[in-house]
Design an enzyme around this catalytic site. Structure first.
Site, short mmCIF file in Angstrom:
data_model
loop_
_atom_site.label_atom_id
_atom_site.label_comp_id
_atom_site.label_asym_id
_atom_site.label_seq_id
_atom_site.Cartn_x
_atom_site.Cartn_y
_atom_site.Cartn_z
N HIS A 169 17.53 31.86 4.41
CA HIS A 169 16.68 32.60 5.35
C HIS A 169 17.05 32.33 6.80
O HIS A 169 17.61 31.29 7.13
CB HIS A 169 15.21 32.21 5.14
CG HIS A 169 14.72 32.48 3.76
ND1 HIS A 169 13.72 31.74 3.18
CD2 HIS A 169 15.07 33.41 2.84
CE1 HIS A 169 13.48 32.19 1.96
NE2 HIS A 169 14.29 33.20 1.73
N LYS A 176 12.76 39.00 -3.12
CA LYS A 176 13.39 39.12 -1.80
C LYS A 176 14.74 38.40 -1.78
O LYS A 176 15.73 38.94 -1.30
CB LYS A 176 12.47 38.53 -0.73
CG LYS A 176 13.10 38.36 0.64
CD LYS A 176 12.21 37.56 1.57
CE LYS A 176 12.96 37.07 2.77
NZ LYS A 176 12.15 36.24 3.65
N ASP A 177 14.78 37.18 -2.30
CA ASP A 177 16.02 36.41 -2.27
C ASP A 177 17.06 36.98 -3.23
O ASP A 177 18.25 36.94 -2.95
CB ASP A 177 15.74 34.94 -2.56
CG ASP A 177 15.02 34.25 -1.42
OD1 ASP A 177 14.99 34.81 -0.30
OD2 ASP A 177 14.47 33.16 -1.64
N LYS A 206 14.31 24.54 13.16
CA LYS A 206 13.47 23.98 12.11
C LYS A 206 13.76 22.49 11.93
O LYS A 206 14.91 22.07 12.02
CB LYS A 206 13.72 24.67 10.76
CG LYS A 206 13.34 26.13 10.73
CD LYS A 206 13.67 26.72 9.36
CE LYS A 206 13.31 28.19 9.31
NZ LYS A 206 13.71 28.79 8.02
N ARG A 236 0.81 -1.22 0.00
CA ARG A 236 0.00 0.00 0.00
C ARG A 236 0.84 1.26 0.00
O ARG A 236 0.38 2.33 -0.40
CB ARG A 236 -0.91 0.03 1.24
CG ARG A 236 -1.87 -1.13 1.33
CD ARG A 236 -2.52 -1.17 2.70
NE ARG A 236 -1.47 -1.40 3.72
CZ ARG A 236 -1.62 -1.19 5.01
NH1 ARG A 236 -2.75 -0.75 5.48
NH2 ARG A 236 -0.63 -1.43 5.84
N TYR A 284 8.08 21.78 6.96
CA TYR A 284 8.96 22.02 8.10
C TYR A 284 8.24 22.60 9.30
O TYR A 284 7.32 23.37 9.18
CB TYR A 284 10.17 22.86 7.72
CG TYR A 284 9.93 24.17 7.05
CD1 TYR A 284 10.07 25.36 7.74
CD2 TYR A 284 9.59 24.24 5.70
CE1 TYR A 284 9.88 26.58 7.13
CE2 TYR A 284 9.39 25.45 5.06
CZ TYR A 284 9.55 26.62 5.79
OH TYR A 284 9.35 27.83 5.17
N ASN A 316 5.00 24.54 8.35
CA ASN A 316 4.98 25.20 7.05
C ASN A 316 5.06 24.17 5.94
O ASN A 316 5.64 23.10 6.12
CB ASN A 316 6.15 26.17 6.92
CG ASN A 316 6.11 27.27 7.95
OD1 ASN A 316 5.04 27.73 8.32
ND2 ASN A 316 7.27 27.69 8.42
#
Length: 187
Positions: A62, A169-170, A72, A23, A132, A48
């Site tokens: 980040h 942003k990054d 995290k 399964r 996470y 998240n």
């Protein structure tokens, strides 16, 4: 649950035991009591889930600064990512050093990233999902980022810098050479 130490103090690789049959599989990804016996005591308050549609998507690097810093626990729910942690604890013997681990839905590995580390990943497959847990809620006033391809860190992302798919942003994140870390090593 197998727990492996890494070259970066505090960063650990967790390998949950999987029970598989025709399964599919079942595994326990977090058990407070089991991990407390291994010296990992964390109170996760937020989960998240991110989806990155395209291969070569980079999210990070980040961090969330004190007083709202986050530990995290990261895993892939679908697809494959190369997940990275970078030590940004001033005074740490491994300051600026990085560790990368391939996380996939197939291998089931998890990366535990404590406070004082940058976190980021690049997708290796389309439709990659990262799940996470965090020990503090998102706080926009404590949110920060360092540019993923800062040469002072030297992360081998497996893609060319100009091929990375980034958020605005990054793309605009501080270069590591100009970064002033809010974290101090307490070893």
């Amino acid at each position: 649950m197998q727990i492996e130490d890494t070259a970066l103090e505090g960063v650990k690789i967790l390998r949950p035991r999987r029970f598989e049959d025709a399964r599919g599989f079942f595994c326990e990804v977090w058990n407070r009591d089991v991990l407390a016996r291994a010296g990992i005591v964390m109170d996760f308050v937020q989960d998240n889930h991110s989806l990155s549609r395209s291969t070569g998507t980079v999210r990070g690097l980040h961090f969330q600064a004190p007083p709202r810093a986050q530990d995290k626990l990261v895993r892939a729910g679908a697809g494959t990512v190369f997940d990275v942690a970078v030590d940004i604890r001033r005074g740490s013997p491994s300051y600026g050093k990085w560790l990368g681990v391939e996380l996939s839905a197939e291998n089931g590995l998890q990366l535990l990233i404590p406070k004082g580390f940058l976190h980021g990943f690049v997708t290796r497959t389309p439709d990659a999902e990262l799940l996470y847990k965090c020990t503090d809620s998102y706080a926009p006033d404590c949110d920060g980022a360092v540019y993923f391809a800062s040469p002072e860190i030297g992360i081998d992302w497996g893609i060319a810098e100009d091929a990375a798919i980034l958020s605005d942003k990054d793309r605009a994140a501080t270069r590591f050479a100009d970064f002033q870390s809010p974290f101090v090593f307490e070893g």
